[in-house]
Design a protein around this motif. Sequence first.
Motif, PDB file in Angstrom:
ATOM      1  N   ALA A  16       0.826  -1.210   0.000  1.00  0.00           N
ATOM      2  CA  ALA A  16       0.000   0.000   0.000  1.00  0.00           C
ATOM      3  C   ALA A  16       0.861   1.262   0.000  1.00  0.00           C
ATOM      4  O   ALA A  16       0.582   2.221  -0.728  1.00  0.00           O
ATOM      5  N   ILE A  17       1.931   1.254   0.795  1.00  0.00           N
ATOM      6  CA  ILE A  17       2.835   2.414   0.830  1.00  0.00           C
ATOM      7  C   ILE A  17       3.496   2.607  -0.535  1.00  0.00           C
ATOM      8  O   ILE A  17       3.585   3.727  -1.044  1.00  0.00           O
ATOM      9  N   ASP A  18       3.927   1.509  -1.145  1.00  0.00           N
ATOM     10  CA  ASP A  18       4.537   1.604  -2.482  1.00  0.00           C
ATOM     11  C   ASP A  18       3.551   2.227  -3.467  1.00  0.00           C
ATOM     12  O   ASP A  18       3.920   3.065  -4.277  1.00  0.00           O
ATOM     13  N   ASP A  19       2.294   1.835  -3.361  1.00  0.00           N
ATOM     14  CA  ASP A  19       1.282   2.385  -4.251  1.00  0.00           C
ATOM     15  C   ASP A  19       1.010   3.861  -3.964  1.00  0.00           C
ATOM     16  O   ASP A  19       0.764   4.634  -4.887  1.00  0.00           O
ATOM     17  N   LEU A  20       1.056   4.243  -2.706  1.00  0.00           N
ATOM     18  CA  LEU A  20       0.896   5.665  -2.363  1.00  0.00           C
ATOM     19  C   LEU A  20       2.031   6.482  -2.984  1.00  0.00           C
ATOM     20  O   LEU A  20       1.792   7.538  -3.567  1.00  0.00           O
ATOM     21  N   HIS A  21       3.272   5.967  -2.857  1.00  0.00           N
ATOM     22  CA  HIS A  21       4.427   6.651  -3.464  1.00  0.00           C
ATOM     23  C   HIS A  21       4.232   6.792  -4.977  1.00  0.00           C
ATOM     24  O   HIS A  21       4.432   7.874  -5.542  1.00  0.00           O
ATOM     25  N   ASN A  22       3.838   5.704  -5.626  1.00  0.00           N
ATOM     26  CA  ASN A  22       3.642   5.719  -7.078  1.00  0.00           C
ATOM     27  C   ASN A  22       2.548   6.691  -7.487  1.00  0.00           C
ATOM     28  O   ASN A  22       2.699   7.433  -8.465  1.00  0.00           O
ATOM     29  N   ALA A  23       1.456   6.688  -6.744  1.00  0.00           N
ATOM     30  CA  ALA A  23       0.339   7.582  -7.065  1.00  0.00           C
ATOM     31  C   ALA A  23       0.774   9.041  -6.951  1.00  0.00           C
ATOM     32  O   ALA A  23       0.431   9.871  -7.785  1.00  0.00           O
ATOM     33  N   LEU A  24       1.575   9.338  -5.922  1.00  0.00           N
ATOM     34  CA  LEU A  24       2.074  10.707  -5.748  1.00  0.00           C
ATOM     35  C   LEU A  24       2.992  11.108  -6.906  1.00  0.00           C
ATOM     36  O   LEU A  24       2.853  12.189  -7.465  1.00  0.00           O
ATOM     37  N   GLU A  25       3.916  10.209  -7.250  1.00  0.00           N
ATOM     38  CA  GLU A  25       4.881  10.508  -8.315  1.00  0.00           C
ATOM     39  C   GLU A  25       4.203  10.700  -9.657  1.00  0.00           C
ATOM     40  O   GLU A  25       4.624  11.510 -10.475  1.00  0.00           O
ATOM     41  N   ASN A  26       3.152   9.916  -9.913  1.00  0.00           N
ATOM     42  CA  ASN A  26       2.506   9.936 -11.222  1.00  0.00           C
ATOM     43  C   ASN A  26       1.207  10.734 -11.252  1.00  0.00           C
ATOM     44  O   ASN A  26       0.431  10.636 -12.200  1.00  0.00           O
ATOM     45  N   ASN A  27       0.982  11.507 -10.202  1.00  0.00           N
ATOM     46  CA  ASN A  27      -0.254  12.294 -10.102  1.00  0.00           C
ATOM     47  C   ASN A  27      -1.506  11.457 -10.323  1.00  0.00           C
ATOM     48  O   ASN A  27      -2.443  11.884 -10.994  1.00  0.00           O
ATOM     49  N   GLU A  28      -1.489  10.252  -9.780  1.00  0.00           N
ATOM     50  CA  GLU A  28      -2.655   9.387  -9.907  1.00  0.00           C
ATOM     51  C   GLU A  28      -3.559   9.596  -8.700  1.00  0.00           C
ATOM     52  O   GLU A  28      -3.190  10.245  -7.731  1.00  0.00           O
ATOM     53  N   HIS A  29      -4.740   8.994  -8.787  1.00  0.00           N
ATOM     54  CA  HIS A  29      -5.719   9.160  -7.703  1.00  0.00           C
ATOM     55  C   HIS A  29      -5.232   8.511  -6.417  1.00  0.00           C
ATOM     56  O   HIS A  29      -4.810   7.370  -6.411  1.00  0.00           O
ATOM     57  N   LEU A  30      -5.322   9.269  -5.361  1.00  0.00           N
ATOM     58  CA  LEU A  30      -5.021   8.742  -4.041  1.00  0.00           C
ATOM     59  C   LEU A  30      -6.341   8.312  -3.408  1.00  0.00           C
ATOM     60  O   LEU A  30      -7.397   8.808  -3.774  1.00  0.00           O
ATOM     61  N   PRO A  31      -6.267   7.403  -2.439  1.00  0.00           N
ATOM     62  CA  PRO A  31      -7.513   7.020  -1.781  1.00  0.00           C
ATOM     63  C   PRO A  31      -8.005   8.159  -0.892  1.00  0.00           C
ATOM     64  O   PRO A  31      -7.229   9.009  -0.476  1.00  0.00           O
ATOM     65  N   ASP A  32      -9.291   8.147  -0.620  1.00  0.00           N
ATOM     66  CA  ASP A  32      -9.845   9.078   0.366  1.00  0.00           C
ATOM     67  C   ASP A  32      -9.834   8.421   1.737  1.00  0.00           C
ATOM     68  O   ASP A  32      -9.673   9.077   2.753  1.00  0.00           O
ATOM     69  N   ILE A  33     -10.013   7.103   1.700  1.00  0.00           N
ATOM     70  CA  ILE A  33     -10.168   6.334   2.934  1.00  0.00           C
ATOM     71  C   ILE A  33      -9.325   5.070   2.836  1.00  0.00           C
ATOM     72  O   ILE A  33      -9.283   4.428   1.780  1.00  0.00           O
ATOM     73  N   ILE A  34      -8.684   4.712   3.927  1.00  0.00           N
ATOM     74  CA  ILE A  34      -7.949   3.445   3.992  1.00  0.00           C
ATOM     75  C   ILE A  34      -8.477   2.654   5.183  1.00  0.00           C
ATOM     76  O   ILE A  34      -8.539   3.167   6.303  1.00  0.00           O
ATOM     77  N   LEU A  35      -8.877   1.414   4.917  1.00  0.00           N
ATOM     78  CA  LEU A  35      -9.239   0.480   5.986  1.00  0.00           C
ATOM     79  C   LEU A  35      -7.993  -0.351   6.255  1.00  0.00           C
ATOM     80  O   LEU A  35      -7.551  -1.104   5.395  1.00  0.00           O
ATOM     81  N   LEU A  36      -7.421  -0.184   7.419  1.00  0.00           N
ATOM     82  CA  LEU A  36      -6.093  -0.728   7.703  1.00  0.00           C
ATOM     83  C   LEU A  36      -6.118  -1.775   8.802  1.00  0.00           C
ATOM     84  O   LEU A  36      -6.568  -1.504   9.922  1.00  0.00           O
ATOM     85  N   ASP A  37      -5.607  -2.954   8.469  1.00  0.00           N
ATOM     86  CA  ASP A  37      -5.440  -4.007   9.472  1.00  0.00           C
ATOM     87  C   ASP A  37      -4.165  -3.690  10.255  1.00  0.00           C
ATOM     88  O   ASP A  37      -3.275  -3.000   9.756  1.00  0.00           O
ATOM     89  N   ILE A  38      -4.081  -4.187  11.480  1.00  0.00           N
ATOM     90  CA  ILE A  38      -2.866  -3.950  12.272  1.00  0.00           C
ATOM     91  C   ILE A  38      -1.856  -5.069  12.074  1.00  0.00           C
ATOM     92  O   ILE A  38      -0.704  -4.825  11.731  1.00  0.00           O
ATOM     93  N   ASN A  39      -2.303  -6.306  12.269  1.00  0.00           N
ATOM     94  CA  ASN A  39      -1.379  -7.438  12.238  1.00  0.00           C
ATOM     95  C   ASN A  39      -1.240  -8.012  10.842  1.00  0.00           C
ATOM     96  O   ASN A  39      -2.118  -8.722  10.363  1.00  0.00           O
ATOM     97  N   MET A  40      -0.127  -7.634  10.175  1.00  0.00           N
ATOM     98  CA  MET A  40       0.147  -8.120   8.823  1.00  0.00           C
ATOM     99  C   MET A  40       1.629  -8.434   8.724  1.00  0.00           C
ATOM    100  O   MET A  40       2.438  -7.839   9.431  1.00  0.00           O
ATOM    101  N   PRO A  41       1.986  -9.343   7.813  1.00  0.00           N
ATOM    102  CA  PRO A  41       3.415  -9.599   7.593  1.00  0.00           C
ATOM    103  C   PRO A  41       4.061  -8.451   6.808  1.00  0.00           C
ATOM    104  O   PRO A  41       3.363  -7.621   6.258  1.00  0.00           O
ATOM    105  N   ILE A  42       5.365  -8.434   6.749  1.00  0.00           N
ATOM    106  CA  ILE A  42       6.191  -7.483   5.982  1.00  0.00           C
ATOM    107  C   ILE A  42       6.125  -6.076   6.562  1.00  0.00           C
ATOM    108  O   ILE A  42       7.115  -5.538   7.000  1.00  0.00           O
ATOM    109  N   MET A  43       4.934  -5.474   6.567  1.00  0.00           N
ATOM    110  CA  MET A  43       4.772  -4.163   7.194  1.00  0.00           C
ATOM    111  C   MET A  43       3.394  -4.124   7.833  1.00  0.00           C
ATOM    112  O   MET A  43       2.388  -4.252   7.139  1.00  0.00           O
TER     113      MET A  43
END
Length: 131
Positions: A41-68
Amino acid sequence: MTKKAIWIVDDDAIYQIIVNKIIQRSEMFSAISSFKNGKDAIDDLHNALENNEHLPDIILLDINMPIMDGWEFMEEMGMIKPKFPKEIVVYIVSSSIAIEDKNKSKSYENILGYLSKPVTVNDLVLIASND
């Protein structure tokens, strides 16, 4: 009311399918994207910012996940937040009923709420109408 774009960040594949169906049926959101961990998700946020793409308005975020996990995601998002052209609100969605998690979620200004799994249509109505 303008429909908002929503992201689901959760490593539970079955939950992802269920929540996607609920969101689609609700017809309250313009777009849905799913990520299996905070890093994707963070990688996608970075990409969206760099490419002026649509960012989400809302994120439903789990706490316990692998990797990050959700908290690491919030730390990373906080660092790039000044670059966002709009506010992105986050709702923690967790099966954890730990009071520490609920309290910790209050320490982030972007986190608007803490929802218990599974998310219901009523939860979505509140989220969609919360401006």
